[in-house]
Every structure is written in C-alpha cells, then in structure tokens.
Design an enzyme around this catalytic site. Structure first.
Site, PDB file in Angstrom:
ATOM      1  N   MET A 280       0.832  -1.009  -0.012  1.00  0.00           N
ATOM      2  CA  MET A 280       0.017   0.048   0.057  1.00  0.00           C
ATOM      3  C   MET A 280       0.790   1.191  -0.046  1.00  0.00           C
ATOM      4  O   MET A 280       0.478   2.313  -0.714  1.00  0.00           O
ATOM      5  CB  MET A 280      -0.983   0.059   1.237  1.00  0.00           C
ATOM      6  CG  MET A 280      -2.193  -0.867   0.762  1.00  0.00           C
ATOM      7  SD  MET A 280      -3.444  -0.702   2.193  1.00  0.00           S
ATOM      8  CE  MET A 280      -3.152  -2.269   3.063  1.00  0.00           C
ATOM      9  N   GLU A 363      -4.169  32.338  -9.618  1.00  0.00           N
ATOM     10  CA  GLU A 363      -4.057  32.229 -11.097  1.00  0.00           C
ATOM     11  C   GLU A 363      -5.259  31.436 -11.652  1.00  0.00           C
ATOM     12  O   GLU A 363      -4.889  30.847 -12.611  1.00  0.00           O
ATOM     13  CB  GLU A 363      -2.676  31.895 -11.294  1.00  0.00           C
ATOM     14  CG  GLU A 363      -1.698  32.307 -10.497  1.00  0.00           C
ATOM     15  CD  GLU A 363      -0.991  33.330 -11.148  1.00  0.00           C
ATOM     16  OE1 GLU A 363      -1.301  33.767 -12.431  1.00  0.00           O
ATOM     17  OE2 GLU A 363      -0.157  34.167 -10.603  1.00  0.00           O
TER      18      GLU A 363
HETATM   19  C1  LIG Z   1      -1.898  33.205  -1.887  1.00  0.00           C
HETATM   20  C2  LIG Z   1      -2.667  33.806  -2.936  1.00  0.00           C
HETATM   21  C3  LIG Z   1      -1.982  34.785  -3.587  1.00  0.00           C
HETATM   22  C4  LIG Z   1      -2.768  35.644  -4.475  1.00  0.00           C
HETATM   23  N1  LIG Z   1      -2.170  36.531  -5.029  1.00  0.00           N
HETATM   24  C5  LIG Z   1      -2.733  37.384  -5.864  1.00  0.00           C
HETATM   25  C6  LIG Z   1      -2.105  38.407  -6.677  1.00  0.00           C
HETATM   26  O1  LIG Z   1      -0.968  38.631  -6.753  1.00  0.00           O
HETATM   27  N2  LIG Z   1      -3.159  39.178  -7.531  1.00  0.00           N
HETATM   28  C7  LIG Z   1      -4.458  39.056  -7.602  1.00  0.00           C
HETATM   29  O2  LIG Z   1      -4.990  39.822  -8.224  1.00  0.00           O
HETATM   30  N3  LIG Z   1      -5.052  37.987  -6.893  1.00  0.00           N
HETATM   31  C8  LIG Z   1      -4.235  37.116  -6.187  1.00  0.00           C
HETATM   32  N4  LIG Z   1      -5.020  36.143  -5.565  1.00  0.00           N
HETATM   33  C9  LIG Z   1      -6.588  36.056  -5.656  1.00  0.00           C
HETATM   34  C10 LIG Z   1      -6.707  34.896  -6.439  1.00  0.00           C
HETATM   35  O3  LIG Z   1      -6.523  35.070  -7.867  1.00  0.00           O
HETATM   36  C11 LIG Z   1      -8.188  34.569  -6.443  1.00  0.00           C
HETATM   37  O4  LIG Z   1      -8.251  33.947  -5.072  1.00  0.00           O
HETATM   38  C12 LIG Z   1      -8.838  33.612  -7.084  1.00  0.00           C
HETATM   39  O5  LIG Z   1      -8.923  34.249  -8.505  1.00  0.00           O
HETATM   40  C13 LIG Z   1     -10.266  33.175  -6.952  1.00  0.00           C
HETATM   41  O6  LIG Z   1     -10.939  34.224  -6.435  1.00  0.00           O
HETATM   42  P1  LIG Z   1     -12.031  33.791  -4.871  1.00  0.00           P
HETATM   43  O7  LIG Z   1     -10.679  33.407  -4.259  1.00  0.00           O
HETATM   44  O8  LIG Z   1     -12.557  35.356  -4.944  1.00  0.00           O
HETATM   45  O9  LIG Z   1     -12.863  32.803  -5.600  1.00  0.00           O
HETATM   46  P2  LIG Z   1     -14.427  32.729  -6.004  1.00  0.00           P
HETATM   47  O10 LIG Z   1     -14.114  33.341  -7.415  1.00  0.00           O
HETATM   48  O11 LIG Z   1     -15.294  33.478  -5.205  1.00  0.00           O
HETATM   49  O12 LIG Z   1     -14.609  31.562  -6.469  1.00  0.00           O
HETATM   50  C14 LIG Z   1     -15.322  30.753  -5.004  1.00  0.00           C
HETATM   51  C15 LIG Z   1     -15.694  29.087  -5.733  1.00  0.00           C
HETATM   52  O13 LIG Z   1     -16.435  29.198  -6.715  1.00  0.00           O
HETATM   53  C16 LIG Z   1     -15.740  28.653  -7.769  1.00  0.00           C
HETATM   54  N5  LIG Z   1     -16.416  29.366  -9.017  1.00  0.00           N
HETATM   55  C17 LIG Z   1     -16.270  30.875  -9.272  1.00  0.00           C
HETATM   56  N6  LIG Z   1     -16.623  31.048 -10.731  1.00  0.00           N
HETATM   57  C18 LIG Z   1     -16.935  29.786 -11.122  1.00  0.00           C
HETATM   58  C19 LIG Z   1     -17.489  29.354 -12.410  1.00  0.00           C
HETATM   59  N7  LIG Z   1     -17.682  30.129 -13.439  1.00  0.00           N
HETATM   60  N8  LIG Z   1     -17.609  27.849 -12.691  1.00  0.00           N
HETATM   61  C20 LIG Z   1     -17.434  27.057 -11.613  1.00  0.00           C
HETATM   62  N9  LIG Z   1     -17.024  27.328 -10.422  1.00  0.00           N
HETATM   63  C21 LIG Z   1     -16.870  28.860 -10.115  1.00  0.00           C
HETATM   64  C22 LIG Z   1     -14.396  28.863  -7.708  1.00  0.00           C
HETATM   65  O14 LIG Z   1     -13.781  27.773  -8.203  1.00  0.00           O
HETATM   66  C23 LIG Z   1     -14.292  28.684  -6.276  1.00  0.00           C
HETATM   67  O15 LIG Z   1     -14.458  27.168  -5.898  1.00  0.00           O
HETATM   68  C24 LIG Z   1      -4.314  35.422  -4.504  1.00  0.00           C
HETATM   69  C25 LIG Z   1      -4.800  34.590  -3.897  1.00  0.00           C
HETATM   70  C26 LIG Z   1      -3.964  33.634  -2.946  1.00  0.00           C
HETATM   71  C27 LIG Z   1      -4.777  32.552  -2.065  1.00  0.00           C
END
Ligand SMILES: Cc1cc2nc3c(=O)[nH]c(=O)nc-3n(C[C@H](O)[C@H](O)[C@H](O)COP(=O)(O)OP(=O)(O)OC[C@H]3O[C@@H](n4cnc5c(N)ncnc54)[C@H](O)[C@@H]3O)c2cc1C
Length: 380
Positions: A280, A363
């Site tokens: 495993m 991203e």
């Molecule tokens: C450590 C870290 C570093 C980061 N650095 C940067 C940065 O330098 N610059 C920057 O601009 N951002 C940055 N971010 C932000 C990051 O890009 C966003 O968190 C990401 O784009 C997702 O957005 P959200 O967290 O608001 O989730 P949401 O968009 O609110 O999503 C919530 C959930 O819904 C799902 N979802 C949303 N839309 C859909 C769809 N159309 N179909 C299916 N599922 C969907 C998502 O997959 C997720 O499961 C960072 C985030 C983290 C955690």
C-alpha cells in the site's frame, strides 16, 4: 526522469537548487513559523540571474527562455514555494507585460529593477467582491486634467505590503465591461493615497500578501500601460505566463513530497521491516511518481511551446490544473506515509500541505481552468 534537459538547463537547475538549499533552506522553517519575508533573498535571486530568464539582456535579463526559467522556479519551489513566487511577481508577470506594452521610459524605469530584485513587484486584479469574475471589479480610474484618479480596494495581492511597483487593473469605462478595463503602472510607495494591510494566511508564510486601498490616488497620464481599455487583454496575456510558473511551483512542491516520502519510506520500520515493503505504501509512492512525471511533461511542453512561439492558453490551463492538483494530492499522500510525524511541525510535510492548497486557488481556481478547457473543446 523522462525529460532530457540541455547541458545549460541542467547547470541552471543545479545552481538554483544549490542556492535554494544553502541560502533559503536553513531559514525557511523558522521564518515560516514567524511569517518573515526577507527582501534581500529576492535581491540575491535577481543578482544570480534567476528572475530575468524571460527578459532580454538589454533590460537586465539573461534571455535563457521559459523552459530554463521554469526549471529554476521548480528548484526554488522544492525548498520554498514562498520565495519561488517572486519569479512570477517580478519579471514574468509585470516585467513581460511592461516589455510588451510599455513605453521606452516605462520599460527602463521598472524592468531592470524587477529583474535585479531591487524593486519588488505586484499585480492587483482581485477585489473583495471580484475573484474569478474579474469583470465585476469596482476599482475605477477616472480621467481628469492631471491624468487619472484611482479609487477602490484590491485584496489577496501577493507582495501588497512590500511592493515598490504594481500593475493595477481598474475600470476606465464600466459600461464597456471587459473592454473598459485598463492597466496602470503605479509607484506603490511614493504615491499619496495608497495604503496596504497584511493578510494572515494558511501557508506561503514567507511571502507577504495583503489588501491595497486606493483613495483619490492621482496618477499621471503616463501611468497608463498600453491602451485605454486594453487592460483585460493585457491581463489575460500576463496570466498566460504567470499560470505556467504557478504550475512549475506546484511541480517543485510535488517533487519535494515525492523525495521526502521515498526517504522516509526507506528509513521507517514497522512490524520488523521497512514500511517501503508494504504494497500500500508502494502504491502511494508509484502514484505520486506517475502524477509528478505527467505534470512535468505537461509543464515543460507548455514552456517549450512558449519558447517556440506556439503556446496556447488551453495547454497552459491543462498544465496548471494538473500540476496544482497533483501537488495537493502528493502533499496529502506524503502526510499518510509520514503519518504522525507528518502531522508534526518539525517536518516540512505540514508546510507542503498548507502551501499546495494555494496552488489550486491562485491564478484561476481549478474549476476556472476546467471551464477554460471545456469551452475550448466545445467551441463555446
Ligand atoms: C496566496 C494567494 C495569492 C494571491 N495573489 C494574488 C495576486 O497577486 N493578485 C491578484 O489579483 N489576486 C491574487 N490572489 C487572488 C486569486 O487570484 C483569487 O483568489 C482567485 O482568482 C479566486 O477568486 P476567489 O478566491 O475570490 O474565489 P471565487 O471566485 O469567489 O470562487 C469561489 C468558488 O467558486 C468557484 N467558481 C467561481 N466561478 C466559477 C465558475 N464560473 N464555474 C465554476 N466554479 C466557479 C471557484 O472555483 C471557487 O471554488 C491570490 C490568492 C491567494 C490565495
């Protein structure tokens, strides 16, 4: 294992791996616990040529290409997923965007500094109510006689509290939706009206992440990067590059999980024998190896295609999705193999678990990459 790197790429890999192990390795675990970011490490990576692999020599880069830079990213990430992030937030993200869309003055002002690690970069898209749905951003840049007046809040921005220069995305015309978003190159420390805050995170604790508040920030006309309304196109192009580096970062952590698991499985004995003798455990090790090698092929192929000018966004999404999911799974399997010791803060497995959770979010979440892939296949 299956991919033959050139002599030059192997040398870069060795140099990056040595730097990561000798310079970052000894400070990583303690700094992680205290949440310490060391600016000088970024500067040292810059001076060693690790940050400017995709930038031409006339702007301070080494021009060794995407694949070589990806290999560097992977090696740094094996030791520190935190410090590896700077390959993307310095030259691959803001640097390449400035090179393609910037005026000669914008390029000269920022690109060499980002490549050398003298300037810390960031790019800010995400807002409290605008994550995956970028077009729902509320930050606005209103044209006035002195240039643009910027108002809004960005959140989850890598390097926000420490950045010197940022690419800030804002609406210049909300009625035009995606075509009304513009990108601005902003001096983060000298410009009045900009404040930042720090966000406490689950992992990647040696990088700073935070919010940025823009309150009546007066930008000069030449802060605009590229065309008015051209910000969304610029953003998608930039993400097409930074997403691949996120995949490489995941590849590094996946590789670290595999190496640590092999080492532990050989050393740990139970029931009078090495745990590596249990089928495993062998199954878990083999699965980690398969997914790691598959990730590597996808990421390296996408990087090669970028070097050859044949890259497509969908192949980047495939590589990003697969490598990031594989790293999260590898960290989980490493915990199962290490068992109670993996749950201890004295071993790095807990860090691999915490760090790798970010890869499937940033991203573009894994869901969003599946959407991109499916839309491409279905011609939607
Ligand atoms: C450590 C870290 C570093 C980061 N650095 C940067 C940065 O330098 N610059 C920057 O601009 N951002 C940055 N971010 C932000 C990051 O890009 C966003 O968190 C990401 O784009 C997702 O957005 P959200 O967290 O608001 O989730 P949401 O968009 O609110 O999503 C919530 C959930 O819904 C799902 N979802 C949303 N839309 C859909 C769809 N159309 N179909 C299916 N599922 C969907 C998502 O997959 C997720 O499961 C960072 C985030 C983290 C955690």
């Amino acid at each position: 294992m299956f991919f033959e790197l050139s002599e030059e790429q192997r040398m870069m890999k060795d140099a990056a791996g040595r730097f990561a192990r000798e310079r970052i390795g000894p400070i990583q675990e303690e700094d992680e616990k205290k949440g310490v970011f060391r600016r000088e490490v970024v500067s040292e990576m810059g001076k060693l040529g690790f940050l400017g692999g995709v930038i031409p020599e006339e702007y301070g880069g080494t021009n060794i290409g995407f694949l070589s830079s990806i290999v560097i990213m992977e090696e740094i990430a094996k030791v520190s997923a935190s410090y590896a992030s700077h390959l993307a937030s310095q030259a691959v993200g803001p640097g390449l965007a400035l090179l393609k869309y910037g005026s000669e003055i914008q390029k000269r002002n920022y690109v060499p500094g980002l490549v050398a690690g003298d300037l810390i970069g960031c790019f800010a898209v995400t807002e409290p109510d605008a994550g995956s749905d970028v077009a729902s951003m509320k930050t606005v840049a209103t044209k006035n006689e002195k240039g643009f007046l910027l108002n809004g809040t960005k959140t989850w921005i890598t390097n926000a509290p420490v950045a010197d220069v940022g690419l800030i995305f804002a609406y210049t015309d909300m009625n035009l939706k995606h075509h009304g978003i513009s990108c601005f190159v902003v001096q983060m420390k000298q410009t009045p009206g900009i404040t930042t805050s720090h966000i406490e995170k689950l992992g990647l604790c040696c990088t700073e992440t935070g919010e940025i508040f823009f309150e009546d920030v007066q930008l000069p006309p030449d802060a605009l990067l590229g065309n008015l309304g051209g910000g969304y196109k610029l953003l998608m192009e930039m993400l097409g590059n930074t997403r691949l580096f996120m995949a490489a970062r995941a590849l590094g952590v996946g590789g670290a999980c595999l190496e640590a698991s092999l080492d532990y499985a050989k050393k740990r004995r139970q029931f009078g024998q090495s745990i590596s003798k249990f089928q495993m455990i062998q199954d878990q090790i083999a699965e980690m190896c398969i997914e790691h090698e598959a990730s590597k092929l996808l990421v390296y192929q996408a990087a090669l295609n970028k070097d050859n000018g044949r890259s497509t966004p969908v192949e980047v999404s495939v590589a990003k999705y697969f490598a990031c999911e594989a790293a999260a799974k590898a960290a989980d399997m490493a915990l199962r193999i290490y068992s109670s010791y993996g749950f201890s803060m004295d071993f790095p497995i807990q860090r691999y678990i915490r760090d790798s959770r970010a890869f499937t979010i940033t991203e573009g979440t894994s869901n969003i990459h599946k959407v991109i892939i499916a839309r491409h296949l279905l011609d939607l």
